[in-house]
Write a protein that holds these residues in place. Structure first.
Motif, PDB file in Angstrom:
ATOM      1  N   ALA A 130       3.359  -0.349   4.049  1.00  0.00           N
ATOM      2  CA  ALA A 130       2.738   0.907   3.599  1.00  0.00           C
ATOM      3  C   ALA A 130       3.843   1.952   3.477  1.00  0.00           C
ATOM      4  O   ALA A 130       4.683   2.085   4.362  1.00  0.00           O
ATOM      5  N   SER A 131       3.853   2.665   2.364  1.00  0.00           N
ATOM      6  CA  SER A 131       4.931   3.598   2.078  1.00  0.00           C
ATOM      7  C   SER A 131       4.384   4.913   1.559  1.00  0.00           C
ATOM      8  O   SER A 131       3.287   4.962   0.982  1.00  0.00           O
ATOM      9  N   PRO A 132       5.133   5.995   1.746  1.00  0.00           N
ATOM     10  CA  PRO A 132       4.708   7.287   1.184  1.00  0.00           C
ATOM     11  C   PRO A 132       4.878   7.300  -0.320  1.00  0.00           C
ATOM     12  O   PRO A 132       5.718   6.571  -0.869  1.00  0.00           O
ATOM     13  N   LEU A 133       4.069   8.104  -0.985  1.00  0.00           N
ATOM     14  CA  LEU A 133       4.140   8.198  -2.440  1.00  0.00           C
ATOM     15  C   LEU A 133       4.024   9.646  -2.857  1.00  0.00           C
ATOM     16  O   LEU A 133       3.119  10.363  -2.422  1.00  0.00           O
ATOM     17  N   GLN A 134       4.959  10.075  -3.681  1.00  0.00           N
ATOM     18  CA  GLN A 134       4.904  11.412  -4.257  1.00  0.00           C
ATOM     19  C   GLN A 134       4.676  11.282  -5.756  1.00  0.00           C
ATOM     20  O   GLN A 134       5.406  10.543  -6.429  1.00  0.00           O
ATOM     21  N   LEU A 135       3.673  11.981  -6.250  1.00  0.00           N
ATOM     22  CA  LEU A 135       3.366  11.941  -7.675  1.00  0.00           C
ATOM     23  C   LEU A 135       3.619  13.316  -8.279  1.00  0.00           C
ATOM     24  O   LEU A 135       3.033  14.308  -7.827  1.00  0.00           O
ATOM     25  N   ALA A 136       4.481  13.361  -9.283  1.00  0.00           N
ATOM     26  CA  ALA A 136       4.801  14.631  -9.916  1.00  0.00           C
ATOM     27  C   ALA A 136       3.617  15.117 -10.725  1.00  0.00           C
ATOM     28  O   ALA A 136       3.046  14.349 -11.526  1.00  0.00           O
ATOM     29  N   GLU A 137       3.211  16.342 -10.499  1.00  0.00           N
ATOM     30  CA  GLU A 137       2.074  16.913 -11.249  1.00  0.00           C
ATOM     31  C   GLU A 137       2.482  17.127 -12.698  1.00  0.00           C
ATOM     32  O   GLU A 137       3.616  17.438 -12.997  1.00  0.00           O
ATOM     33  N   ALA A 194       0.832  -1.200   0.000  1.00  0.00           N
ATOM     34  CA  ALA A 194       0.000   0.000   0.000  1.00  0.00           C
ATOM     35  C   ALA A 194       0.868   1.252   0.000  1.00  0.00           C
ATOM     36  O   ALA A 194       1.943   1.284   0.611  1.00  0.00           O
ATOM     37  N   TYR A 195       0.375   2.276  -0.683  1.00  0.00           N
ATOM     38  CA  TYR A 195       1.079   3.547  -0.782  1.00  0.00           C
ATOM     39  C   TYR A 195       0.080   4.678  -0.553  1.00  0.00           C
ATOM     40  O   TYR A 195      -1.105   4.541  -0.857  1.00  0.00           O
TER      41      TYR A 195
END
Length: 283
Positions: free
Chosen positions: A276-283, A252-253
């Protein structure tokens, strides 16, 4: 990227609601590897514009397909209504499954042809929902009593839900359906199955002496549809069933608070060791 039966299935929602769909998928397809994204930085989608929702869905889909998922499940009614056509147009070769409020099965099983629909405002305003509702009104003469449940998603997202506040919200939202005599209720948001028992309890008190209402949760139908498509495309994973030394994985993210997601995985699904991990999505 070449897909095979061992490739994972991607599932996403604005928060933890899609875990109710993941629960059904994991129960029906225990050999499948699952990747779940909670876009908690943007929860709830139901209060965002269609353009904002679609932009988030496209970004998440791009990320998951880059991870090599063999199928994508949009485990959110609001996101499905806003973006499913655009997602399928952008990825025509991919398996993409969305949510649909269970109006059709509800109309089929209602004895008095009065169905209550609990959903977000964005879902109820969508062309997809209104087109299906109007079609079923003509075909089945069913009356649909819809209620936008403002604030309910945010409440369910809380690690420690306020039981009194939940009771008050449900009482207000279900009263109109009880007054109309609805004998069937549609859970038109993937968050709502997590408070199904409370919905059933409150609704029973609003209709004393009457039979319990039928509850429609479309999560299991989505899992069954996913299974059919995987079989048709020869992508169902049977390896972990045949090989007892290997087990399927769930990862899970979240774009929000990782501690919160871990807590909800344990609380809602009893998955206390799910990474469970953090997720950064580039806009």
């Amino acid at each position: 990227m070449i897909l095979d039966s061992g490739s994972p299935i991607g599932i996403f929602d604005s928060g933890i609601g899609g875990l109710s769909v993941l629960r059904h998928i994991h129960a029906l397809l225990p050999a499948e590897n699952l990747l779940y994204i909670s876009d908690a930085a943007y929860v709830p989608y139901g209060e965002k514009s269609e353009q904002e929702i679609t932009a988030r869905c496209m970004l998440i889909a791009q990320h998951l397909f880059a991870q090599g998922v063999k199928a994508l499940v949009v485990a959110c009614n609001t996101a499905t209504a806003a973006s499913i056509q655009k997602l399928r147009a952008a990825y025509p070769e991919q398996i993409i499954i969305g949510m649909e409020p269970g109006l059709k099965p509800a109309a089929a099983c209602s004895n008095n042809h009065v169905v209550g629909v609990l959903a977000t405002q964005r879902t109820l305003q969508s062309e997809k929902y209104q087109r299906l509702r109007d079609q079923l009104i003509q075909e089945t003469q069913t009356r649909f009593v819809a209620q936008a449940c403002v604030g309910l998603v945010n409440l369910i997202e809380q690690t420690e839900m306020d039981a009194t506040e939940l009771e008050q919200l449900l009482h207000a939202y279900l009263q109109v359906m009880a007054n109309a005599g609805a004998d069937t209720l549609v859970l038109g948001c993937t968050h709502y199955p997590f408070v199904r028992e409370s919905i059933e309890s409150v609704y029973a008190r609003l209709r004393p002496g009457l039979a319990a209402a039928t509850i429609i949760d479309t999560g299991i139908a989505v899992a069954q549809h996913l299974q059919r498509l995987l079989i048709q495309n020869q992508l169902q994973n049977l390896h972990t069933i045949e090989d007892t030394t290997h087990s399927a994985s769930i990862a899970a993210y979240t774009t929000g608070d990782v501690t919160h997601l871990r807590s909800m995985l344990n609380k809602l699904l009893q998955l206390d060791n799910c990474p469970a991990s953090p997720l950064q999505l580039a806009e």
